[in-house]
Write a protein that holds these residues in place. Structure first.
Motif, short mmCIF file in Angstrom:
data_model
loop_
_atom_site.label_atom_id
_atom_site.label_comp_id
_atom_site.label_asym_id
_atom_site.label_seq_id
_atom_site.Cartn_x
_atom_site.Cartn_y
_atom_site.Cartn_z
N ALA A 193 14.43 -5.69 -7.51
CA ALA A 193 13.09 -5.61 -6.95
C ALA A 193 11.91 -5.10 -7.56
O ALA A 193 12.19 -3.88 -7.92
N ALA A 194 11.01 -5.57 -7.46
CA ALA A 194 9.92 -4.94 -8.34
C ALA A 194 9.15 -3.56 -7.52
O ALA A 194 8.40 -2.88 -7.98
N VAL A 195 9.20 -3.87 -6.08
CA VAL A 195 8.54 -2.71 -5.51
C VAL A 195 9.63 -1.66 -5.47
O VAL A 195 10.51 -1.35 -4.92
N LYS A 196 9.03 -0.44 -6.23
CA LYS A 196 9.61 0.70 -6.28
C LYS A 196 9.24 1.76 -5.62
O LYS A 196 9.81 2.87 -5.44
N ALA A 197 8.03 1.64 -4.72
CA ALA A 197 7.60 2.78 -3.93
C ALA A 197 6.95 2.09 -2.89
O ALA A 197 6.36 1.10 -3.03
N VAL A 198 6.69 2.84 -1.58
CA VAL A 198 5.96 2.76 -0.71
C VAL A 198 4.93 3.64 -0.25
O VAL A 198 5.07 4.89 -0.34
N ALA A 199 3.49 3.46 -0.16
CA ALA A 199 2.34 4.38 0.08
C ALA A 199 2.11 4.04 1.49
O ALA A 199 1.57 3.20 1.96
N ASN A 200 2.02 5.17 2.11
CA ASN A 200 1.42 5.36 3.45
C ASN A 200 -0.23 5.73 3.33
O ASN A 200 -0.78 6.33 2.25
N ARG A 239 -8.31 4.44 -4.05
CA ARG A 239 -9.09 4.77 -2.93
C ARG A 239 -10.16 4.03 -2.70
O ARG A 239 -10.54 3.76 -1.40
N GLU A 240 -10.83 3.70 -3.62
CA GLU A 240 -12.14 2.65 -3.71
C GLU A 240 -11.69 1.50 -2.81
O GLU A 240 -12.61 1.06 -2.28
N TRP A 241 -10.17 0.70 -3.46
CA TRP A 241 -10.14 -0.33 -2.76
C TRP A 241 -10.02 -0.32 -1.32
O TRP A 241 -10.22 -1.01 -0.49
N VAL A 257 -7.74 9.94 3.39
CA VAL A 257 -7.17 11.44 3.51
C VAL A 257 -5.91 11.25 2.62
O VAL A 257 -5.56 11.94 1.67
N GLU A 258 -5.01 10.10 2.75
CA GLU A 258 -3.97 9.83 1.82
C GLU A 258 -4.04 8.27 1.59
O GLU A 258 -4.46 7.41 2.37
N PRO A 259 -3.67 7.84 0.26
CA PRO A 259 -3.27 8.74 -0.77
C PRO A 259 -4.31 9.68 -1.32
O PRO A 259 -5.27 9.10 -1.32
N GLY A 260 -3.86 10.89 -1.76
CA GLY A 260 -4.92 11.79 -2.16
C GLY A 260 -5.41 11.36 -3.57
O GLY A 260 -6.44 12.28 -3.88
N ALA A 261 -4.66 10.32 -4.51
CA ALA A 261 -5.43 10.25 -5.46
C ALA A 261 -4.92 8.50 -5.90
O ALA A 261 -4.10 8.23 -5.00
N ASN A 262 -5.64 7.74 -6.69
CA ASN A 262 -5.35 6.45 -6.90
C ASN A 262 -3.76 6.46 -7.53
O ASN A 262 -3.21 7.46 -8.19
N ILE A 263 -2.95 5.68 -7.22
CA ILE A 263 -1.74 5.44 -7.50
C ILE A 263 -1.72 4.15 -8.43
O ILE A 263 -2.06 2.94 -8.15
#
Length: 285
Positions: A193-200, A239-241, A257-263
């Motif tokens: 599966a290509a999805v390796k992480a989940v971002a809240n 964050r801009e998106w 607030v989250e994510p605190g930086a671009n992923i």
């Protein structure tokens, strides 16, 4: 290998730009010349009620339709423009068959990959085309090696389930790429599966004074829908998106607030969006 972007090609030179008025002017000029040769006075071509002009207008329109049909027939034989059954027949030449429910754009992409992947050795486009051909639930696939490992990784994203390919879908792809007629003898393939992480996502929202607070209920769902449409393999969560997608009509300001930086997401991976916590921070102009 980069997939050819057929939409970036200029329009074919063989396609004629159709202008009814030009066709009519040519016909009227021919009519005037014939009257002159016959010695018959004809000087009422400018009148809309002139029977000769009415006939020429009908003939010009019929000629316009014929030329348009020629344009359409030419385009039907080009992979970039063929649609429906025309695309089916064109793709069949490359042994590409449409999956049940597969739309034109996805089928066109798969056909290009099949063409690119025609090789005596296993190629990235070939394995990607085979993965996409396993099911219309496959949104995309990436084929790569990790470092110097001889193992080939095929990472897939799903069109549903927030992009996460479930075990059943992974099994379909695995069966497709491991088939004797597909896998090269020396290749070892692993489907993941290509999805390796989940971002809240956590954000503070300021609304305009006249905006109903009920908009808060829809913002999270709207951003998730935008993510499902735009995101995919290698799509970064910035964050801009998020700010751009949360700035719907009636929203005055957004603070992420989250994510605190671009992923930043590698080309072979995809990111899933998890929970949305949106807080109404106030109202402002």
């Amino acid at each position: 290998m980069t997939t050819i972007d057929l939409s970036s090609f200029p329009a074919p030179e063989a396609i004629e730009t159709l202008e009814f008025e030009k066709i009519l002017a040519d016909l009227m000029g021919d009519t005037q010349e014939r009257f002159d040769v016959a010695g018959i006075p004809y000087d009422v071509g400018g009148l809309e009620t002139d029977p000769v002009k009415v006939v020429d207008e009908a003939a010009a329109y019929r000629e316009l339709l014929v030329r348009a049909r020629i344009n359409a027939a030419f385009l039907a034989n080009l992979l970039a423009f063929a649609t429906g059954s025309n695309l089916d027949h064109l793709a069949a030449f490359y042994d590409a068959v449409r999956l049940p429910g597969e739309d034109d754009e996805r089928f066109r992409l798969r056909t290009v990959l099949i063409i690119q992947g025609r090789s005596t050795g296993g190629t990235e486009p070939r394995y990607r085309a085979v993965a996409l051909g396993a099911s219309t639930r496959i949104a995309d696939a990436a084929v790569y090696r990790v470092g110097t490992s001889p193992q080939i990784e095929v990472a897939v994203t799903a069109t549903d389930n927030d992009g996460v390919a479930d075990p059943a879908l992974l099994a379909l792809v695995d069966a497709a790429v491991q088939a004797p007629a597909v896998r090269m003898v020396n290749d070892t393939i692993r489907v993941v599966a290509a999805v390796k992480a989940v971002a809240n996502v956590v954000a503070r929202i300021w609304l305009l004074p006249e905006t109903s607070g009920t908009i808060m209920d829809a913002l999270g769902a709207a951003v998730k829908a935008d993510w499902a449409k735009e995101a995919g393999l290698g799509f970064d969560l910035t964050r801009e998106w998020l700010v751009a997608r949360l700035m719907k009509t009636g929203v005055q300001r957004v603070e992420i607030v989250e994510p605190g930086a671009n992923i930043i997401v590698p080309n072979s991976e995809a990111l899933a969006l998890g929970t949305f916590t949106l807080t109404l921070a106030g109202r402002d102009r």
